[in-house]
Design a protein around this motif. Structure first.
Motif, PDB file in Angstrom:
ATOM      1  N   ALA A 169       6.971  -6.729   5.374  1.00 27.75           N
ATOM      2  CA  ALA A 169       6.616  -6.517   4.213  1.00 27.75           C
ATOM      3  C   ALA A 169       6.600  -8.148   4.055  1.00 27.75           C
ATOM      4  O   ALA A 169       6.114  -8.697   3.373  1.00 27.75           O
ATOM      5  CB  ALA A 169       8.079  -5.436   3.773  1.00 27.75           C
ATOM      6  N   THR A 170       7.423  -8.493   4.196  1.00 22.92           N
ATOM      7  CA  THR A 170       8.159 -10.331   3.846  1.00 22.92           C
ATOM      8  C   THR A 170       6.542 -10.665   5.075  1.00 22.92           C
ATOM      9  O   THR A 170       6.538 -11.898   3.389  1.00 22.92           O
ATOM     10  CB  THR A 170       8.856 -10.749   4.797  1.00 22.92           C
ATOM     11  OG1 THR A 170       9.966  -9.792   4.314  1.00 22.92           O
ATOM     12  CG2 THR A 170       9.601 -12.367   4.057  1.00 22.92           C
ATOM     13  N   LEU A 171       5.894 -10.626   5.403  1.00 20.34           N
ATOM     14  CA  LEU A 171       4.770 -11.119   5.475  1.00 20.34           C
ATOM     15  C   LEU A 171       3.948 -10.552   5.689  1.00 20.34           C
ATOM     16  O   LEU A 171       2.726 -11.749   6.041  1.00 20.34           O
ATOM     17  CB  LEU A 171       4.234 -10.976   7.306  1.00 20.34           C
ATOM     18  CG  LEU A 171       4.903 -11.457   8.934  1.00 20.34           C
ATOM     19  CD1 LEU A 171       4.482 -11.540   9.992  1.00 20.34           C
ATOM     20  CD2 LEU A 171       4.821 -13.450   8.186  1.00 20.34           C
ATOM     21  N   GLY A 172       4.246  -9.665   3.980  1.00 23.22           N
ATOM     22  CA  GLY A 172       2.753  -9.541   3.700  1.00 23.22           C
ATOM     23  C   GLY A 172       1.592  -8.967   4.393  1.00 23.22           C
ATOM     24  O   GLY A 172       1.012  -8.215   4.040  1.00 23.22           O
ATOM     25  N   ARG A 173       2.189  -7.487   4.633  1.00 25.67           N
ATOM     26  CA  ARG A 173       1.662  -6.907   6.819  1.00 25.67           C
ATOM     27  C   ARG A 173       2.429  -5.237   5.783  1.00 25.67           C
ATOM     28  O   ARG A 173       3.469  -5.141   6.062  1.00 25.67           O
ATOM     29  CB  ARG A 173       1.244  -6.601   7.771  1.00 25.67           C
ATOM     30  CG  ARG A 173       1.613  -8.634   8.218  1.00 25.67           C
ATOM     31  CD  ARG A 173      -0.226  -8.891   7.485  1.00 25.67           C
ATOM     32  NE  ARG A 173      -0.038 -10.129   8.241  1.00 25.67           N
ATOM     33  CZ  ARG A 173      -0.023 -10.932   8.783  1.00 25.67           C
ATOM     34  NH1 ARG A 173       0.301 -10.524   9.865  1.00 25.67           N
ATOM     35  NH2 ARG A 173      -0.167 -12.024   8.665  1.00 25.67           N
ATOM     36  N   ALA A 174       1.521  -4.856   4.926  1.00 25.78           N
ATOM     37  CA  ALA A 174       2.227  -3.158   5.175  1.00 25.78           C
ATOM     38  C   ALA A 174       1.264  -1.801   5.765  1.00 25.78           C
ATOM     39  O   ALA A 174       0.258  -2.249   5.352  1.00 25.78           O
ATOM     40  CB  ALA A 174       2.881  -2.862   3.766  1.00 25.78           C
ATOM     41  N   ASN A 175       1.968  -0.908   6.145  1.00 28.19           N
ATOM     42  CA  ASN A 175       1.279   0.098   6.842  1.00 28.19           C
ATOM     43  C   ASN A 175       0.828   0.788   5.466  1.00 28.19           C
ATOM     44  O   ASN A 175       2.018   1.725   4.943  1.00 28.19           O
ATOM     45  CB  ASN A 175       2.144   1.008   7.628  1.00 28.19           C
ATOM     46  CG  ASN A 175       1.714   0.347   8.861  1.00 28.19           C
ATOM     47  OD1 ASN A 175       0.477   0.189   9.366  1.00 28.19           O
ATOM     48  ND2 ASN A 175       2.902  -0.152   9.208  1.00 28.19           N
ATOM     49  N   HIS A 176      -0.204   1.156   4.465  1.00 22.78           N
ATOM     50  CA  HIS A 176      -0.532   2.023   3.067  1.00 22.78           C
ATOM     51  C   HIS A 176      -0.793   3.096   3.551  1.00 22.78           C
ATOM     52  O   HIS A 176      -0.905   4.110   2.571  1.00 22.78           O
ATOM     53  CB  HIS A 176      -1.928   0.741   2.226  1.00 22.78           C
ATOM     54  CG  HIS A 176      -1.248  -0.279   2.266  1.00 22.78           C
ATOM     55  ND1 HIS A 176       0.186  -0.444   1.802  1.00 22.78           N
ATOM     56  CD2 HIS A 176      -1.433  -1.397   2.609  1.00 22.78           C
ATOM     57  CE1 HIS A 176      -0.025  -2.101   0.716  1.00 22.78           C
ATOM     58  NE2 HIS A 176      -0.720  -2.517   2.080  1.00 22.78           N
ATOM     59  N   GLU A 177      -1.438   3.195   4.957  1.00 17.68           N
ATOM     60  CA  GLU A 177      -1.797   5.287   4.569  1.00 17.68           C
ATOM     61  C   GLU A 177      -1.251   5.175   6.067  1.00 17.68           C
ATOM     62  O   GLU A 177      -1.054   5.010   6.938  1.00 17.68           O
ATOM     63  CB  GLU A 177      -3.131   4.707   5.555  1.00 17.68           C
ATOM     64  CG  GLU A 177      -4.875   4.449   4.485  1.00 17.68           C
ATOM     65  CD  GLU A 177      -5.930   4.793   5.003  1.00 17.68           C
ATOM     66  OE1 GLU A 177      -6.265   5.600   6.112  1.00 17.68           O
ATOM     67  OE2 GLU A 177      -6.560   3.761   5.733  1.00 17.68           O
ATOM     68  N   LEU A 178      -0.507   6.894   5.249  1.00 16.70           N
ATOM     69  CA  LEU A 178       0.528   7.316   6.037  1.00 16.70           C
ATOM     70  C   LEU A 178       0.238   9.101   6.089  1.00 16.70           C
ATOM     71  O   LEU A 178      -0.456   9.377   4.957  1.00 16.70           O
ATOM     72  CB  LEU A 178       2.053   7.587   5.780  1.00 16.70           C
ATOM     73  CG  LEU A 178       2.647   5.660   5.657  1.00 16.70           C
ATOM     74  CD1 LEU A 178       3.742   5.093   4.084  1.00 16.70           C
ATOM     75  CD2 LEU A 178       2.833   4.594   7.033  1.00 16.70           C
TER      76      LEU A 178
END
Ligand SMILES: Cc1cc2nc3c(=O)[nH]c(=O)nc-3n(C[C@H](O)[C@H](O)[C@H](O)COP(=O)(O)OP(=O)(O)OC[C@H]3O[C@@H](n4cnc5c(N)ncnc54)[C@H](O)[C@@H]3O)c2cc1C
Length: 367
Positions: A169-178
């Protein structure tokens, strides 16, 4: 209370000296990805600290515990972590007769022991652990704050902190589909060697499973995160159906677990916070198959590769991290793109045909 590692699980007695000063590599999370990253980097001579918020590695188990027979791990005592062998898969699309697919060899593992064994390998390679300690904040300059208020400034950071990765998240990468999953441990009348998959339109964006482990089995349902409120009745319904069919014993469940699975495909796994390079591994990098949700194997492989890339970078191989990203792309992008296509088709229209063609035992899945 946080403690420098005195063991990776209850009853373990491995002791280690505290790490003086900041580590070369800080690994966040001691699941399979973090343990394998820590082992690889420590074996290559890096000073590695792994931080895990749980007090005991691998517990509680949040997994259906199935791995492919193809998963190989050097020096892993497979016999001691295997509950039973799997030979075939049975796929039941709603309203249709179940289909048996031979040649789907796998293992049911005891996930708690599996994770603890991987962590013990990392400790044996020289990695130090802080258990019962969470990362509470990751700063834009790569500094990391722990729940014991200590701030660590590693030379390199590995984010192996699962589907809701704070490092990512701090890098700006998140798993949006879960996918949200719920699972019971149930009793079986007799041993069984197949994994059963239940494909129903009600299991939107997911599926149901019955995975045997000797006289018990993991019975679960996963659905798209937006439908998570329906999970409890859906699993109760499947449980009742299987009791009525005589497949599982009409007895209270022995356990309940669940969790989240990233199913949106791979995220870019490398980045930088200030001057600190960062590598994501396992679920934190979106490395689960968007259709099956399987992620243990990819966690192990990506962890090993991330650990090697970290040690390479620290010893002057500046391209090591880019190589890591490329290796992941070669290993997973084509397979995950195919799975993502099928998952989105099934989300759009969950007809029996789409469900059947969107599952890995169907020839149409691979066409
Ligand atoms: C219900 C369910 C069933 C599944 N069944 C299967 C299956 O049968 N086969 C399969 O291959 N895959 C399965 N998966 C997926 C598989 O469990 C994951 O892909 C795998 O665990 C990924 O490993 P990991 O090391 O990346 O992440 P994890 O195993 O999630 O490990 C991440 C670790 O990071 C720690 N952590 C998180 N945040 C912090 C923080 N801020 N500070 C410190 N520590 C932190 C966590 O406590 C955790 O120990 C299943 C998942 C679920 C939820």
């Amino acid at each position: 209370m946080s403690c420098l590692m005195e063991g990776v699980g209850q009853g373990s007695s491995t002791a280690s000296e505290p790490l003086a000063g900041d580590p070369d590599v800080l690994v966040v999370g001691l699941g399979p990805a973090g343990a394998c990253a820590a082992a690889a980097a420590a074996a290559a001579g890096c000073r590695v600290l792994a931080v895990e918020r749980r007090t005991s590695v691998g517990e509680p188990v949040q997994c259906a515990e199935l791995v492919s027979a193809a998963l190989s791990l050097e020096a892993l005592p497979w016999d001691s972590v295997t509950s039973q062998r799997i030979t075939r898969m049975v796929t039941a699309v709603e309203g249709e007769a179940p289909e048996v697919t031979e040649g789907f060899p796998g293992r049911m593992i005891c996930r708690r022991l599996f994770d603890q064994t991987l962590a013990q390998r990392a400790a044996a390679s020289g990695a130090r652990f802080l258990l019962g300690t969470a990362v509470t904040r990751v700063f834009p300059d790569g500094g990391v704050q722990l729940s014991n208020h200590r701030i660590i400034h590693p030379r390199l950071l590995v984010g192996a902190d699962g589907p809701r990765s704070q490092v990512g998240a701090t890098l700006g990468r998140a798993n949006h589909e879960l996918v949200a999953a719920r699972q019971l441990t149930v009793r079986l009348d007799e041993p069984y060697e197949a994994t059963d998959i239940f494909l129903r339109s009600a299991y939107r964006g997911g599926y149901g499973w019955l995975f045997p482990k000797d006289r018990e089995a993991n019975l679960g349902v996963g659905v798209d995160y937006s439908c998570r409120d329906r999970l409890k009745p859906l699993l109760q319904g499947l449980h009742s159906d299987l009791i009525a069919a005589g497949r599982v014993r009409p007895a209270p469940a022995l356990g309940l677990t669940g969790g989240l699975i990233p199913v949106g495909g791979r995220l870019r796994a490398i980045g930088r916070l200030g001057t600190v390079p960062v590598a994501l591994a396992g679920d934190a990098a979106g490395l689960t198959n968007p259709v099956t949700g399987a992620g243990i194997e990819a966690a192990v492989r990506s962890g090993e590769l991330a650990g090697r890339a970290a040690s390479g970078w620290l010893s002057g191989n500046i391209a090591g991290l880019e190589d890591y990203e490329e290796e992941l792309s070669e290993l997973y992008d084509a397979a995950y793109a195919r799975a993502l296509r099928h998952r989105r088709d099934a989300l759009h229209c969950a007809s029996p045909m789409t469900l059947r063609h969107g599952w890995i035992t169907s020839p149409e899945y691979w066409a």
